[in-house]
Design a protein around this motif. Structure first.
Motif, PDB file in Angstrom:
ATOM      1  N   VAL A 129      99.088  86.348  45.334  1.00  0.00           N
ATOM      2  CA  VAL A 129      98.759  86.394  46.636  1.00  0.00           C
ATOM      3  C   VAL A 129      98.359  85.083  46.808  1.00  0.00           C
ATOM      4  O   VAL A 129      97.193  84.486  46.374  1.00  0.00           O
ATOM      5  CB  VAL A 129      97.569  87.397  46.999  1.00  0.00           C
ATOM      6  CG1 VAL A 129      97.283  87.353  48.490  1.00  0.00           C
ATOM      7  CG2 VAL A 129      98.236  88.925  46.656  1.00  0.00           C
ATOM      8  N   ASP A 130      98.710  84.048  47.964  1.00  0.00           N
ATOM      9  CA  ASP A 130      98.437  83.127  48.364  1.00  0.00           C
ATOM     10  C   ASP A 130      97.626  82.874  49.654  1.00  0.00           C
ATOM     11  O   ASP A 130      97.983  83.225  50.859  1.00  0.00           O
ATOM     12  CB  ASP A 130      99.569  81.991  48.540  1.00  0.00           C
ATOM     13  CG  ASP A 130      99.289  80.676  49.095  1.00  0.00           C
ATOM     14  OD1 ASP A 130      98.164  80.384  48.567  1.00  0.00           O
ATOM     15  OD2 ASP A 130     100.189  79.886  49.309  1.00  0.00           O
ATOM     16  N   VAL A 131      96.292  82.929  49.527  1.00  0.00           N
ATOM     17  CA  VAL A 131      95.563  82.757  50.676  1.00  0.00           C
ATOM     18  C   VAL A 131      95.062  81.302  51.265  1.00  0.00           C
ATOM     19  O   VAL A 131      94.838  80.607  50.258  1.00  0.00           O
ATOM     20  CB  VAL A 131      94.229  83.653  50.340  1.00  0.00           C
ATOM     21  CG1 VAL A 131      93.392  83.862  51.661  1.00  0.00           C
ATOM     22  CG2 VAL A 131      94.574  85.137  50.036  1.00  0.00           C
ATOM     23  N   SER A 132      95.256  81.256  52.519  1.00  0.00           N
ATOM     24  CA  SER A 132      94.789  80.042  53.017  1.00  0.00           C
ATOM     25  C   SER A 132      93.609  80.610  54.391  1.00  0.00           C
ATOM     26  O   SER A 132      93.771  81.449  54.782  1.00  0.00           O
ATOM     27  CB  SER A 132      95.807  79.112  53.592  1.00  0.00           C
ATOM     28  OG  SER A 132      96.459  79.886  54.691  1.00  0.00           O
ATOM     29  N   PHE A 133      92.918  79.698  54.403  1.00  0.00           N
ATOM     30  CA  PHE A 133      91.848  79.988  55.781  1.00  0.00           C
ATOM     31  C   PHE A 133      91.462  78.809  56.800  1.00  0.00           C
ATOM     32  O   PHE A 133      91.492  77.545  56.115  1.00  0.00           O
ATOM     33  CB  PHE A 133      90.576  80.895  55.227  1.00  0.00           C
ATOM     34  CG  PHE A 133      89.612  80.078  54.643  1.00  0.00           C
ATOM     35  CD1 PHE A 133      88.452  79.392  55.278  1.00  0.00           C
ATOM     36  CD2 PHE A 133      89.771  80.203  53.175  1.00  0.00           C
ATOM     37  CE1 PHE A 133      87.699  78.664  54.614  1.00  0.00           C
ATOM     38  CE2 PHE A 133      88.510  79.408  52.541  1.00  0.00           C
ATOM     39  CZ  PHE A 133      87.700  78.535  53.295  1.00  0.00           C
ATOM     40  N   GLN A 134      91.111  78.989  57.758  1.00  0.00           N
ATOM     41  CA  GLN A 134      90.659  78.053  58.595  1.00  0.00           C
ATOM     42  C   GLN A 134      89.412  78.533  59.520  1.00  0.00           C
ATOM     43  O   GLN A 134      89.219  79.906  59.747  1.00  0.00           O
ATOM     44  CB  GLN A 134      91.742  77.873  59.597  1.00  0.00           C
ATOM     45  CG  GLN A 134      92.466  78.771  60.393  1.00  0.00           C
ATOM     46  CD  GLN A 134      93.464  78.533  61.270  1.00  0.00           C
ATOM     47  OE1 GLN A 134      93.426  77.662  62.242  1.00  0.00           O
ATOM     48  NE2 GLN A 134      94.810  78.759  60.723  1.00  0.00           N
ATOM     49  N   HIS A 135      88.500  77.831  59.923  1.00  0.00           N
ATOM     50  CA  HIS A 135      87.482  78.109  60.529  1.00  0.00           C
ATOM     51  C   HIS A 135      87.723  77.928  62.058  1.00  0.00           C
ATOM     52  O   HIS A 135      88.121  77.142  62.623  1.00  0.00           O
ATOM     53  CB  HIS A 135      86.158  77.120  60.215  1.00  0.00           C
ATOM     54  CG  HIS A 135      85.137  77.183  61.104  1.00  0.00           C
ATOM     55  ND1 HIS A 135      84.256  76.206  61.472  1.00  0.00           N
ATOM     56  CD2 HIS A 135      84.341  78.271  61.799  1.00  0.00           C
ATOM     57  CE1 HIS A 135      83.207  76.816  62.034  1.00  0.00           C
ATOM     58  NE2 HIS A 135      83.409  77.842  62.122  1.00  0.00           N
ATOM     59  N   VAL A 136      87.705  79.502  62.623  1.00  0.00           N
ATOM     60  CA  VAL A 136      88.107  79.526  63.991  1.00  0.00           C
ATOM     61  C   VAL A 136      87.183  80.523  64.792  1.00  0.00           C
ATOM     62  O   VAL A 136      86.798  81.456  64.080  1.00  0.00           O
ATOM     63  CB  VAL A 136      89.540  80.079  64.163  1.00  0.00           C
ATOM     64  CG1 VAL A 136      89.889  80.095  65.794  1.00  0.00           C
ATOM     65  CG2 VAL A 136      90.540  79.171  63.458  1.00  0.00           C
ATOM     66  N   HIS A 137      86.462  79.839  65.670  1.00  0.00           N
ATOM     67  CA  HIS A 137      85.637  81.002  66.610  1.00  0.00           C
ATOM     68  C   HIS A 137      86.362  82.315  67.063  1.00  0.00           C
ATOM     69  O   HIS A 137      87.773  82.331  67.420  1.00  0.00           O
ATOM     70  CB  HIS A 137      85.024  80.248  67.818  1.00  0.00           C
ATOM     71  CG  HIS A 137      83.740  79.508  67.270  1.00  0.00           C
ATOM     72  ND1 HIS A 137      82.450  79.793  67.036  1.00  0.00           N
ATOM     73  CD2 HIS A 137      83.778  78.153  67.062  1.00  0.00           C
ATOM     74  CE1 HIS A 137      81.704  78.939  66.534  1.00  0.00           C
ATOM     75  NE2 HIS A 137      82.457  77.908  66.683  1.00  0.00           N
TER      76      HIS A 137
END
Length: 296
Positions: A129-137
């Protein structure tokens, strides 16, 4: 006419462009998101108008908006895309291994605490499982989920300010995160009202966190003197530790940074998970959800 016949009648690619325009607001924003020029999108929508036989967009000043007929088309398109999402999840569930990409939108304190722990767990249990994330309100994260920019959203709700339900988005409670009053070690206060003359660090005006914080101070009988505005909650904590400000800090990170005094405010924020309805059966997405639940 059933949805399959309806789908054959109209081009799904062009219907998706119309849907993107509804969610993103401008032709330029659609172009930026999908890698098309505004003129190419206009051309595709003009073809869609000929297919449908009625206008789908109309000018409003220097912008455009969807017509009533276009709104109806988008509503049907959402249902078609929901069925396609369910089909995609079913195919993924038929595979023997759990793998795939999951894109997360999250807020700052969760990005520092919940998400790293979940990533460690996933690396051990589901390396495919390849997870990416970004900081978003939250104000932007849920629309991004609906627009398929991300697959899962971690967001926060403050007391008295719940996020309105959104069609085709399913949410679940993850944890209650108490909000604490953080004061410098030498400046403990017996009550919130005793901090009426203090200098505060808060998030910018217009954010849910700021609205809640200001309303809480007003309920205690004063308007907060906001000396420092930032979306960076860790900066708020640093300013408190330096003796420069008072702040509301979530328990999720309050005990991990700085030296200061923490007093319960009597309120908690609700940390929630959101996914597109129909996608929950996708094994990779479910693995991420389980890891996030376990990490709290």
């Amino acid at each position: 006419m059933n949805r399959i016949e309806w789908l054959v009648m109209y081009d799904l690619h062009r219907l998706r462009l119309l849907r993107e325009l509804k969610h993103r607001g401008t032709l330029a924003a659609v172009g930026d998101a999908l890698g098309y020029s505004a003129s190419a999108i206009s051309h595709q929508l003009a073809i869609l108008e000929r297919e449908v036989g009625v206008p789908v967009i109309e000018p409003v000043g220097r912008r455009v908006r969807l017509t009533d007929a276009a709104e109806l088309l988008v509503a049907h398109t959402e249902r078609v895309l929901l069925e396609l999402e369910q089909a995609e999840a079913a195919i993924a569930a038929s595979r023997s291994s759990v793998s795939g990409q999951v894109r997360i939108a999250t807020f700052q304190t969760a990005a520092h605490t919940i998400v790293p722990s979940a990533l460690d767990r996933l690396a051990d249990e589901h390396p495919g499982v390849d997870v990416s994330f970004q900081h978003v309100h939250a104000e932007h994260a849920l629309p991004a989920l609906l627009a398929r920019d991300v697959d899962l959203v971690l967001y926060e709700e403050y007391p008295g300010s719940p996020v309105a339900p959104i069609t085709n988005i399913t949410t679940e409670h993850l944890l209650d995160d108490p909000m604490l009053i953080a004061t410098p070690a030498a400046h403990a206060a017996s009550s919130l009202a005793g901090l009426a003359d203090a200098r505060w660090a808060m998030e910018p005006s217009g954010t849910r966190a700021r609205e809640w914080a200001a309303a809480t101070c007003r309920a205690a009988g004063f308007e907060p003197r906001v000396a420092f505005e930032s979306v960076d909650v860790l900066l708020h904590a640093r300013l408190v530790a330096q003796g420069r400000a008072i702040a509301f800090l979530p328990a999720l990170i309050a005990n991990t940074v700085g030296e200061f005094t923490l007093t319960p405010s009597g309120a908690s924020r609700d940390i929630r998970l959101a996914t597109r309805t129909g996608s929950q059966a996708n094994p990779a997405l479910e693995a991420v959800r389980r890891a996030l639940r376990a990490s709290v």
